[in-house]
Structure formats: structure tokens, C-alpha cells
Scaffold this motif. Structure first.
Motif, short mmCIF file in Angstrom:
data_model
loop_
_atom_site.label_atom_id
_atom_site.label_comp_id
_atom_site.label_asym_id
_atom_site.label_seq_id
_atom_site.Cartn_x
_atom_site.Cartn_y
_atom_site.Cartn_z
N HIS A 1 19.52 9.26 11.36
CA HIS A 1 20.12 10.41 12.05
C HIS A 1 18.97 11.27 12.59
CE1 HIS A 1 23.55 13.29 12.50
NE2 HIS A 1 22.52 14.06 12.76
N ARG A 2 18.71 11.15 13.88
CA ARG A 2 17.57 11.86 14.49
C ARG A 2 17.73 13.37 14.42
NH1 ARG A 2 14.08 10.22 17.96
NH2 ARG A 2 13.03 11.88 16.92
N HIS A 3 16.61 14.03 14.41
CA HIS A 3 16.50 15.49 14.40
C HIS A 3 17.11 16.11 13.14
CE1 HIS A 3 14.85 15.11 18.35
NE2 HIS A 3 15.92 14.48 18.75
N ARG A 4 17.05 15.36 12.06
CA ARG A 4 17.27 15.92 10.72
C ARG A 4 15.98 15.69 9.98
NH1 ARG A 4 22.32 17.41 9.07
NH2 ARG A 4 21.02 18.51 7.54
N ALA A 5 15.53 16.69 9.25
CA ALA A 5 14.16 16.71 8.74
C ALA A 5 13.81 15.53 7.84
CB ALA A 5 13.90 18.03 8.01
N GLY A 6 14.64 15.21 6.87
CA GLY A 6 14.32 14.11 5.96
C GLY A 6 14.28 12.77 6.66
N GLU A 7 15.25 12.54 7.53
CA GLU A 7 15.31 11.25 8.22
C GLU A 7 14.24 11.11 9.29
OE1 GLU A 7 18.92 9.20 8.76
OE2 GLU A 7 20.06 10.69 7.63
N ASP A 8 13.90 12.20 9.96
CA ASP A 8 12.79 12.14 10.92
C ASP A 8 11.47 11.86 10.21
OD1 ASP A 8 14.28 12.43 13.22
OD2 ASP A 8 13.64 14.48 13.64
N ALA A 9 11.30 12.45 9.03
CA ALA A 9 10.08 12.19 8.24
C ALA A 9 10.02 10.71 7.87
CB ALA A 9 10.05 13.07 6.99
N ARG A 10 11.16 10.14 7.47
CA ARG A 10 11.21 8.72 7.11
C ARG A 10 10.95 7.85 8.33
NH1 ARG A 10 9.81 4.67 4.17
NH2 ARG A 10 11.38 3.08 3.86
N LEU A 11 11.48 8.22 9.49
CA LEU A 11 11.23 7.47 10.72
C LEU A 11 9.73 7.43 11.03
CD1 LEU A 11 12.04 6.06 13.38
CD2 LEU A 11 12.37 8.35 14.35
N LEU A 12 9.05 8.56 10.88
CA LEU A 12 7.61 8.60 11.13
C LEU A 12 6.87 7.72 10.15
CD1 LEU A 12 7.33 12.43 11.76
CD2 LEU A 12 7.09 10.61 13.48
N GLN A 13 7.30 7.74 8.91
CA GLN A 13 6.65 6.93 7.89
C GLN A 13 6.85 5.43 8.19
OE1 GLN A 13 8.39 6.91 3.87
NE2 GLN A 13 6.53 7.96 3.21
N LEU A 14 8.06 5.05 8.58
CA LEU A 14 8.33 3.65 8.92
C LEU A 14 7.54 3.22 10.16
CD1 LEU A 14 12.18 3.56 8.29
CD2 LEU A 14 10.42 2.34 6.97
N GLU B 1 0.85 -1.19 0.00
CA GLU B 1 0.00 0.00 0.00
C GLU B 1 0.88 1.24 0.00
OE1 GLU B 1 -3.36 0.08 2.65
OE2 GLU B 1 -3.09 -2.05 3.01
N THR B 2 0.35 2.28 -0.54
CA THR B 2 1.08 3.54 -0.57
C THR B 2 1.23 4.09 0.84
OG1 THR B 2 0.12 3.99 -2.72
CG2 THR B 2 1.12 5.84 -1.59
N ARG C 1 8.73 10.58 0.84
CA ARG C 1 7.74 10.38 -0.21
C ARG C 1 7.03 9.03 -0.05
NH1 ARG C 1 12.59 11.99 -2.91
NH2 ARG C 1 12.48 14.13 -3.67
N ALA C 2 5.92 8.88 -0.77
CA ALA C 2 5.11 7.66 -0.70
C ALA C 2 5.91 6.41 -1.07
CB ALA C 2 3.88 7.80 -1.58
N ASP C 3 6.96 6.57 -1.88
CA ASP C 3 7.77 5.40 -2.27
C ASP C 3 8.88 5.09 -1.27
OD1 ASP C 3 9.69 7.36 -2.70
OD2 ASP C 3 9.85 7.03 -4.87
N GLY C 4 8.95 5.87 -0.18
CA GLY C 4 9.94 5.64 0.85
C GLY C 4 11.22 6.45 0.69
N SER C 5 11.39 7.11 -0.44
CA SER C 5 12.58 7.96 -0.61
C SER C 5 12.39 9.25 0.20
CB SER C 5 12.81 8.28 -2.09
OG SER C 5 11.75 9.06 -2.60
N CYS C 6 13.49 9.83 0.60
CA CYS C 6 13.37 11.09 1.34
C CYS C 6 14.38 12.11 0.84
CB CYS C 6 13.48 10.88 2.85
SG CYS C 6 14.98 10.16 3.43
N CYS C 7 14.07 13.37 1.11
CA CYS C 7 14.87 14.48 0.64
C CYS C 7 14.70 15.63 1.62
CB CYS C 7 14.40 14.88 -0.76
SG CYS C 7 15.46 16.09 -1.55
N ALA C 8 15.74 16.43 1.77
CA ALA C 8 15.65 17.58 2.68
C ALA C 8 16.53 18.72 2.17
CB ALA C 8 16.09 17.18 4.08
N PHE C 9 16.14 19.93 2.55
CA PHE C 9 16.90 21.12 2.19
C PHE C 9 17.12 21.99 3.42
CE2 PHE C 9 15.21 19.98 -1.95
CZ PHE C 9 16.31 20.20 -2.77
N LEU C 10 18.35 22.46 3.59
CA LEU C 10 18.63 23.48 4.59
C LEU C 10 18.13 24.80 4.05
CD1 LEU C 10 22.27 22.50 5.60
CD2 LEU C 10 20.17 22.07 6.89
N ILE C 11 17.75 25.71 4.95
CA ILE C 11 17.17 26.99 4.56
C ILE C 11 18.05 28.13 5.05
CG2 ILE C 11 15.14 28.48 4.78
CD1 ILE C 11 13.55 25.86 5.48
#
Length: 168
Positions: A143-156, A3-4, A29-39
Motif C-alpha cells: 500500500h503505497r504512501h503509508r509509512a511502514g509499507e513504503d519503508a519495506r518497499l525501499l528495503q526490498l 545478510e542483514t 526492521r533488519a528482519d524484514g518486519s515493519c511497523c508504523a504509528f499514526l501521530i
């Protein structure tokens, strides 16, 4: 049957409360890939909490050197998420505030909605969420408290709790 997964957005910030601003935005993303940008901080974004820096490990100098302009990050988010129409966050109150600030200063409107991840969770999932998330942290090299990886952790964590409830 696969499932997505929900698309999850996470934001790291200069601190909490009044004057704080987004310093990194990431999505899983829905496919499990993640990406992040510093601002890159704007001139008027001066609040900096050293305790927050201890958590995320991102220095203000690094943001100036490696960060992307606010408008570029907002455009990337719209490009990534407008087709989906929404993304989910586990800290909706904070993340939505920082997202609004980002788009306001970019002079743009978001072409997607940010919703609370918890609206996707059954009561059973909510009951096992914390323990499952802690287990995922030890099992997966994130790597906790980095945006892309935290998003992936939540998804997992979402995926694992759903599978446990379904007996998969």
C-alpha cells in the motif's frame, strides 16, 4: 548466505514545506518486519494539504481518533532504534526535518541518527534503482504512501538491486 538488511524509516506528512508536520512514521526492521504509528497532531500543527491526503489516504479526523501522542511515538522510535544507532531514509531532507520536529515537540532527543539511504548504494545500484523500485511495486502487494509499507518497499528495492549487481 543472508545478510542483514538496513533498517529503513519513512514518514508521511500533512504536506510539504513550511508548516508541515509528521502524521505517520514507520520502520522496516533488519528482519524484514515493519511497523508504523499514526501521530496525533498537536494543537499548533494546523497545516493540512488536501493533495497530500489524496496520496496517503489518511484524514485529519483519523489522526485524532487513531493517532498516538507525539511523545509516545518518539519513545517508540528511541526504543526501536537506539540499539542500532541509525536508520536510513530515501527522502532524508524531508524525513529528518519531520523527525526533528517530532522529537522537539516530544521534549526528547533521538538516540539514533537518520542517514540517507543512498550512502549505502553503489553507483550500479543507483543506476537501476528507479526501474527496480517500479518492478517491486507491481510484484509486491504494498500500500503505497503509508509509512511502514513504503519503508519495506525501499528495503526490498535495496535488497533486489544489491542481488542484481552481485548476480545472485
Amino acid at each position: 548466505m543472508s545478510e542483514t538488511l538496513p533498517t529503513v524509516l519513512d514518514i508521511e506528512a500533512s504536506g510539504f514545506g513550511r508548516g508541515s508536520y509528521p502524521i505517520e512514521v514507520g520502520i522496516a526492521r533488519a528482519d524484514g518486519s515493519c511497523c508504523a504509528f499514526l501521530i496525533q497532531p498537536l494543537d499548533e500543527w494546523t497545516h493540512w494539504d488536501p493533495k497530500a491526503e489524496l496520496l496517503h489516504g489518511i484524514s485529519r479526523d483519523r489522526l485524532y481518533q487513531e493517532g498516538h501522542p507525539v511523545r509516545q511515538v518518539a519513545q517508540w522510535l528511541n526504543d526501536e532504534l537506539s540499539g542500532l544507532g541509525k536508520a536510513y531514509s530515501d527522502s532524508w531532507g524531508y524525513d529528518n526535518t519531520w523527525l526533528s520536529l517530532l522529537f522537539h515537540h516530544a521534549g526528547m532527543l533521538p538516540r539514533f541518527r537518520l542517514e540517507a539511504l543512498r550512502i549505502l548504494l553503489s553507483e550500479e545500484q543507483q543506476a537501476i534503482w528507479s526501474g527496480t523500485k517500479e518492478a517491486m511495486i507491481t510484484e509486491v502487494d504494498i500500500h503505497r504512501h503509508r509509512a511502514g509499507e513504503d519503508a519495506r518497499l525501499l528495503q526490498l528495492t535495496y535488497q533486489r538491486t544489491r542481488n542484481v549487481i552481485r548476480g545472485a
